[in-house]
Write a protein that holds these residues in place. Structure first.
Motif, PDB file in Angstrom:
ATOM      1  N   GLY A  90      64.692 -66.745 -56.433  1.00  9.39           N
ATOM      2  CA  GLY A  90      65.035 -65.425 -57.058  1.00  9.39           C
ATOM      3  C   GLY A  90      65.055 -64.133 -55.752  1.00  9.39           C
ATOM      4  O   GLY A  90      64.522 -63.169 -56.188  1.00  9.39           O
ATOM      5  N   LEU A  91      65.148 -64.465 -54.636  1.00  9.17           N
ATOM      6  CA  LEU A  91      65.501 -63.597 -53.707  1.00  9.17           C
ATOM      7  C   LEU A  91      66.871 -62.968 -53.706  1.00  9.17           C
ATOM      8  O   LEU A  91      67.748 -63.563 -52.897  1.00  9.17           O
ATOM      9  N   THR A  92      66.845 -61.995 -54.352  1.00  8.95           N
ATOM     10  CA  THR A  92      68.035 -61.303 -54.652  1.00  8.95           C
ATOM     11  C   THR A  92      68.378 -60.494 -53.449  1.00  8.95           C
ATOM     12  O   THR A  92      69.898 -60.271 -53.133  1.00  8.95           O
ATOM     13  N   ASP A  93      67.730 -60.052 -52.559  1.00  4.92           N
ATOM     14  CA  ASP A  93      67.948 -59.059 -51.439  1.00  4.92           C
ATOM     15  C   ASP A  93      68.056 -59.884 -50.066  1.00  4.92           C
ATOM     16  O   ASP A  93      68.298 -59.139 -49.211  1.00  4.92           O
ATOM     17  N   TRP A  94      68.295 -61.171 -50.267  1.00  7.09           N
ATOM     18  CA  TRP A  94      68.438 -61.921 -48.921  1.00  7.09           C
ATOM     19  C   TRP A  94      69.681 -61.554 -48.056  1.00  7.09           C
ATOM     20  O   TRP A  94      70.583 -61.683 -48.814  1.00  7.09           O
ATOM     21  N   HIS A  95      69.710 -61.361 -47.030  1.00  7.56           N
ATOM     22  CA  HIS A  95      70.745 -61.143 -46.049  1.00  7.56           C
ATOM     23  C   HIS A  95      70.537 -61.493 -44.693  1.00  7.56           C
ATOM     24  O   HIS A  95      69.322 -61.260 -44.427  1.00  7.56           O
ATOM     25  N   TYR A  96      71.541 -61.753 -43.929  1.00  8.37           N
ATOM     26  CA  TYR A  96      71.358 -62.163 -42.665  1.00  8.37           C
ATOM     27  C   TYR A  96      70.674 -60.921 -41.842  1.00  8.37           C
ATOM     28  O   TYR A  96      71.373 -59.656 -41.982  1.00  8.37           O
ATOM     29  N   ALA A  97      69.882 -60.720 -40.663  1.00  4.34           N
ATOM     30  CA  ALA A  97      69.530 -59.761 -39.998  1.00  4.34           C
ATOM     31  C   ALA A  97      69.122 -60.229 -38.745  1.00  4.34           C
ATOM     32  O   ALA A  97      68.280 -61.339 -38.466  1.00  4.34           O
ATOM     33  N   ASP A  98      69.054 -59.481 -37.566  1.00  2.87           N
ATOM     34  CA  ASP A  98      68.440 -59.630 -36.065  1.00  2.87           C
ATOM     35  C   ASP A  98      66.954 -59.279 -36.183  1.00  2.87           C
ATOM     36  O   ASP A  98      66.675 -58.374 -37.144  1.00  2.87           O
ATOM     37  N   ASN A  99      66.261 -59.653 -35.175  1.00  6.23           N
ATOM     38  CA  ASN A  99      65.178 -58.763 -34.738  1.00  6.23           C
ATOM     39  C   ASN A  99      65.000 -58.575 -33.327  1.00  6.23           C
ATOM     40  O   ASN A  99      65.530 -59.266 -32.260  1.00  6.23           O
ATOM     41  N   PRO A 100      64.223 -57.430 -33.060  1.00  8.40           N
ATOM     42  CA  PRO A 100      64.003 -57.003 -31.675  1.00  8.40           C
ATOM     43  C   PRO A 100      63.124 -58.043 -31.054  1.00  8.40           C
ATOM     44  O   PRO A 100      62.044 -58.194 -31.549  1.00  8.40           O
ATOM     45  N   VAL A 101      63.616 -58.569 -29.723  1.00  8.84           N
ATOM     46  CA  VAL A 101      62.768 -59.329 -29.100  1.00  8.84           C
ATOM     47  C   VAL A 101      62.291 -58.959 -27.603  1.00  8.84           C
ATOM     48  O   VAL A 101      63.437 -57.991 -26.983  1.00  8.84           O
ATOM     49  N   GLY A 111      62.857 -65.339 -18.921  1.00  9.82           N
ATOM     50  CA  GLY A 111      62.398 -64.175 -19.352  1.00  9.82           C
ATOM     51  C   GLY A 111      61.834 -63.387 -18.409  1.00  9.82           C
ATOM     52  O   GLY A 111      61.690 -63.650 -17.076  1.00  9.82           O
ATOM     53  N   HIS A 112      60.888 -62.125 -18.728  1.00 11.42           N
ATOM     54  CA  HIS A 112      60.294 -61.375 -17.750  1.00 11.42           C
ATOM     55  C   HIS A 112      59.011 -62.338 -17.338  1.00 11.42           C
ATOM     56  O   HIS A 112      58.453 -62.901 -18.118  1.00 11.42           O
ATOM     57  N   ALA A 113      58.880 -62.125 -16.103  1.00  9.53           N
ATOM     58  CA  ALA A 113      57.650 -62.829 -15.525  1.00  9.53           C
ATOM     59  C   ALA A 113      56.249 -62.364 -15.987  1.00  9.53           C
ATOM     60  O   ALA A 113      56.222 -61.265 -16.244  1.00  9.53           O
ATOM     61  N   ILE A 114      55.348 -63.334 -16.303  1.00  9.79           N
ATOM     62  CA  ILE A 114      54.170 -63.025 -16.799  1.00  9.79           C
ATOM     63  C   ILE A 114      53.249 -63.516 -15.688  1.00  9.79           C
ATOM     64  O   ILE A 114      53.140 -64.415 -15.130  1.00  9.79           O
ATOM     65  N   ILE A 396      69.462 -69.631 -28.603  1.00  7.02           N
ATOM     66  CA  ILE A 396      70.716 -69.004 -28.204  1.00  7.02           C
ATOM     67  C   ILE A 396      71.229 -69.250 -26.731  1.00  7.02           C
ATOM     68  O   ILE A 396      70.530 -70.180 -26.025  1.00  7.02           O
ATOM     69  N   THR A 397      72.541 -68.890 -26.384  1.00 11.46           N
ATOM     70  CA  THR A 397      73.007 -69.327 -25.264  1.00 11.46           C
ATOM     71  C   THR A 397      72.451 -68.471 -24.136  1.00 11.46           C
ATOM     72  O   THR A 397      71.746 -67.577 -24.252  1.00 11.46           O
ATOM     73  N   PRO A 398      72.684 -69.068 -22.618  1.00 14.96           N
ATOM     74  CA  PRO A 398      72.007 -68.400 -21.548  1.00 14.96           C
ATOM     75  C   PRO A 398      72.656 -66.955 -21.427  1.00 14.96           C
ATOM     76  O   PRO A 398      71.950 -66.210 -21.099  1.00 14.96           O
ATOM     77  N   ASP A 399      73.774 -66.745 -21.726  1.00 14.07           N
ATOM     78  CA  ASP A 399      74.200 -65.413 -21.697  1.00 14.07           C
ATOM     79  C   ASP A 399      73.799 -64.448 -22.564  1.00 14.07           C
ATOM     80  O   ASP A 399      73.676 -63.332 -22.405  1.00 14.07           O
ATOM     81  N   GLU A 400      73.848 -64.769 -23.800  1.00 20.70           N
ATOM     82  CA  GLU A 400      72.915 -64.025 -24.904  1.00 20.70           C
ATOM     83  C   GLU A 400      71.646 -63.741 -24.565  1.00 20.70           C
ATOM     84  O   GLU A 400      71.016 -62.441 -24.555  1.00 20.70           O
ATOM     85  N   ARG A 401      70.936 -64.485 -23.826  1.00 20.73           N
ATOM     86  CA  ARG A 401      69.431 -64.202 -23.323  1.00 20.73           C
ATOM     87  C   ARG A 401      69.424 -63.395 -22.292  1.00 20.73           C
ATOM     88  O   ARG A 401      68.550 -62.527 -22.222  1.00 20.73           O
ATOM     89  N   LYS A 402      70.665 -63.520 -21.144  1.00 19.43           N
ATOM     90  CA  LYS A 402      70.445 -62.611 -20.124  1.00 19.43           C
ATOM     91  C   LYS A 402      70.875 -61.212 -20.611  1.00 19.43           C
ATOM     92  O   LYS A 402      69.938 -60.201 -20.197  1.00 19.43           O
ATOM     93  N   VAL A 403      71.648 -61.045 -21.622  1.00 17.21           N
ATOM     94  CA  VAL A 403      71.924 -59.747 -22.045  1.00 17.21           C
ATOM     95  C   VAL A 403      70.666 -58.974 -22.454  1.00 17.21           C
ATOM     96  O   VAL A 403      70.086 -57.913 -22.360  1.00 17.21           O
ATOM     97  N   ASP A 408      66.311 -54.689 -22.752  1.00 13.70           N
ATOM     98  CA  ASP A 408      65.155 -54.584 -23.719  1.00 13.70           C
ATOM     99  C   ASP A 408      64.215 -53.504 -22.870  1.00 13.70           C
ATOM    100  O   ASP A 408      64.588 -52.984 -21.803  1.00 13.70           O
ATOM    101  N   ALA A 409      63.062 -53.111 -23.455  1.00  7.22           N
ATOM    102  CA  ALA A 409      62.378 -51.772 -22.985  1.00  7.22           C
ATOM    103  C   ALA A 409      61.638 -52.173 -21.730  1.00  7.22           C
ATOM    104  O   ALA A 409      61.170 -51.189 -21.086  1.00  7.22           O
ATOM    105  N   VAL A 410      61.223 -53.711 -21.279  1.00  8.47           N
ATOM    106  CA  VAL A 410      60.428 -53.838 -20.243  1.00  8.47           C
ATOM    107  C   VAL A 410      61.376 -53.664 -18.941  1.00  8.47           C
ATOM    108  O   VAL A 410      60.826 -53.033 -17.981  1.00  8.47           O
ATOM    109  N   GLY A 411      62.537 -53.698 -18.899  1.00  6.83           N
ATOM    110  CA  GLY A 411      63.428 -53.441 -17.813  1.00  6.83           C
ATOM    111  C   GLY A 411      63.066 -54.480 -16.624  1.00  6.83           C
ATOM    112  O   GLY A 411      62.604 -55.537 -16.732  1.00  6.83           O
ATOM    113  N   ALA A 412      62.970 -53.782 -15.405  1.00  3.34           N
ATOM    114  CA  ALA A 412      62.708 -54.541 -14.100  1.00  3.34           C
ATOM    115  C   ALA A 412      61.374 -54.486 -13.718  1.00  3.34           C
ATOM    116  O   ALA A 412      60.878 -54.832 -12.573  1.00  3.34           O
TER     117      ALA A 412
END
Length: 536
Positions: A90-101, A111-114, A396-403, A408-412
């Motif tokens: 009964g999930l009537t409002d279900w739809h595809y969406a991304d998330n900030p990462v 990814g960014h070095a920890i 995800i693909t390496p190109d998608e990850r790179k972008v 993102d907000a962390v930057g360099a």
């Protein structure tokens, strides 16, 4: 829903299971055998938390959780099954969406070095990381104490190695102050440190160190940032993986202020492959984990352990996990059967659900769920169909990850390693200074010895020269020629003396022997005296 996150429901939307935001910091357990749907469950929970403005951290051990960053697609092979599941509950409002990462990676590759410093990690976790025994851990603790006392920063593994070498050189001195510091123990720690380097741990230690505030961000829409750690390579070093996540929890505990029970968590932390944290862990480490899990709740952090078998989590810690999602278990071995029995006993009973039987019958995407209610009591266990995620399921693909990493907000901020002056450089400079001082002292000592030797040789030469001169004079005085000259000189002197005396006598007393007898006698005396003088 604004006060909770829908985990799933029964057919037709019956018995909806809602994770209350106010109780989301009371921790949780998500368990189940491989392939039973744990990843999809985690993905759905994280999506719900992010939508409510709650940042999350999750370790992506297989690489498939990175899909949270991208919206799902109707062309995906899972679309039909997900759409059917949404309709079924009964999930009537279900739809595809991304998330900030934000993507992170201890090796700085995906990814960014920890990074953190050796000092921040501390001797207890490092001892666990290097698999040290109690004696070696004690020596490591002494090294940390001496470094702190002497103002030597321990930032990276080079600093720690130099500090250990310094402690070995000063073993006798340190033993009298802090207890036994043997060179054998230091050597064993150095070997463990070498093994740690071989696992790539040197990438983790250094600066700039991780700023915990970078984990607690929201985007411009108010959604919580999902921090994803690329852990597929890290899993090859399980102790490094588990120690890092424990360190991260400890740092969050130290960094965040006390908030009691907030309306919603400040951060939710998902610890995948949680059994690695507890495998062969010494009691001191288990006590630390228990302490952090118990107290970090009041800092507004919820910790969710993800494991295949619920008995992987010690009872002292499992008792603090209020929200539970149990996927299917396979009862093929005695250990599996014990896990089924244990899991069945941890849920609040529901007369309509035979937990022990249901655990072995659950389908993929179905789970037994018990969540804390608004009053803090656990809900009766329910057999629940898990809601489908809105984001992509899979990598995800390496190109998608790179972008995504570049935008993102962390930057360099963490891209460039900083190597400032610390224990390694200071001890190396001190060693070089001591070596230079010792060389100068040796040179001065050698110069003084050379000067003393030269003075001695000069004195000896002067003495020998004086002896030679005296000997030469004596030899010359005793030669026949010199004796002849001396004799001739004496004879000449005697003759001249007589002549002079005679001449004086003549002038004074008269010139001939025919003078008076008194004058003759006086003249003879004068001549004798003068002749004696000339002979001398």
């Amino acid at each position: 829903m604004t006060d909770g996150i829908l985990i799933g429901a029964g057919s037709g939307g019956a018995n909806p299971q809602v994770l209350q935001l106010k109780r989301a910091n009371r921790h949780g357990l998500i368990a189940g055998a491989t392939g039973t749907g744990k990843t999809v469950t985690i993905q759905g929970i994280i999506e719900g938390l992010s939508a409510q403005g709650i940042p999350c951290f999750v370790a992506d051990v297989k690489g498939d959780l990175a899909g949270i960053a991208m919206a799902g697609s109707p062309q995906a092979k899972t679309h039909e099954a997900f759409a059917q599941r949404a309709a079924e509950i009964g999930l009537t409002d279900w739809h595809y969406a991304d998330n900030p990462v934000q993507f992170w990676d201890l090796y700085g590759e995906q990814g960014h070095a920890i990074r953190t410093t050796v000092s921040e990690m501390g001797p207890l976790l490092l001892a666990r990381l290097m698999d040290l025994n109690e004696v070696q851990e004690g020596v490591l603790t002494i090294a940390f104490h001496v470094a702190d006392k002497e103002g030597l920063l321990l930032l990276d593994l080079d600093d720690l190695q130099s500090m250990l070498a310094n402690c070995a050189e000063r073993a006798d001195e340190l033993t009298t102050t802090y207890g036994n510091v043997s060179k054998q123990s230091v050597g064993a720690i150095q070997r463990s440190l070498l093994q740690l380097r071989s696992q790539g741990a040197e990438h983790f230690f250094g600066e700039p160190a991780l700023d915990m505030d970078d984990f607690l961000r929201t985007d411009d829409k108010g959604r919580g940032i999902v921090n994803i750690l690329a852990a597929d390579k890290l899993m090859a070093s399980p102790k490094l993986y588990s120690t890092f996540l424990l360190w991260l929890m400890s740092e969050l505990f130290e960094h965040l202020p006390e908030v009691g029970d907030p309306d919603k968590p400040k951060l939710c932390f998902f610890f995948d492959e949680a059994h690695l944290l507890f495998d062969e862990a010494p009691k001191a480490l288990l006590d630390k984990v228990e302490q952090v899990v118990r107290l970090i709740r009041s800092k507004g952090v919820g910790v969710y352990f993800i494991t295949q078998n619920p008995i992987d989590v010690p009872d002292t810690i499992a008792g603090q996990l209020g929200n539970r999602v149990q996927h299917a278990l396979r009862a093929f071995t005695p250990r599996d059967q014990a896990a089924v029995k244990s899991a069945a006993q941890t849920f609040r009973a529901n007369p309509g659900v035979d937990v022990a039987t249901a655990i072995t019958e659950l389908k993929v995407g179905e789970a037994l769920v018990s969540l804390l209610q608004p009053d803090g009591a656990p809900s009766p266990v329910e057999r629940t169909l898990i809601r489908p995620p809105a984001s992509r399921v899979g990598p995800i693909t390496p190109d998608e990850r790179k972008v995504l990493v570049e935008t993102d907000a962390v930057g360099a901020k963490y891209d460039t390693l900083v190597n400032r002056e610390s224990a390694h450089e200071l001890l190396a400079a001190k060693t070089a200074e001591a070596a230079a001082a010792a060389a100068a002292a040796r040179a001065q000592d050698d110069a003084e010895k050379a000067a003393a030797l030269q003075a001695k040789q000069d004195a000896q030469a002067a003495k020998e020269a004086e002896r030679a001169r005296i000997a030469a004079e004596r030899e010359a005085a005793n030669s026949p020629w010199n004796k002849a000259i001396t004799s001739a000189t004496r004879a000449a002197s005697s003759s001249i003396g007589r002549q002079v005396a005679n001449e004086i006598g003549k002038q004074v007393f008269g010139g001939s022997s025919r003078s008076s007898s008194g004058g003759g006698i006086i003249g003879s005396v004068v001549r004798g005296v003068l002749g004696g003088l000339f002979r001398r």
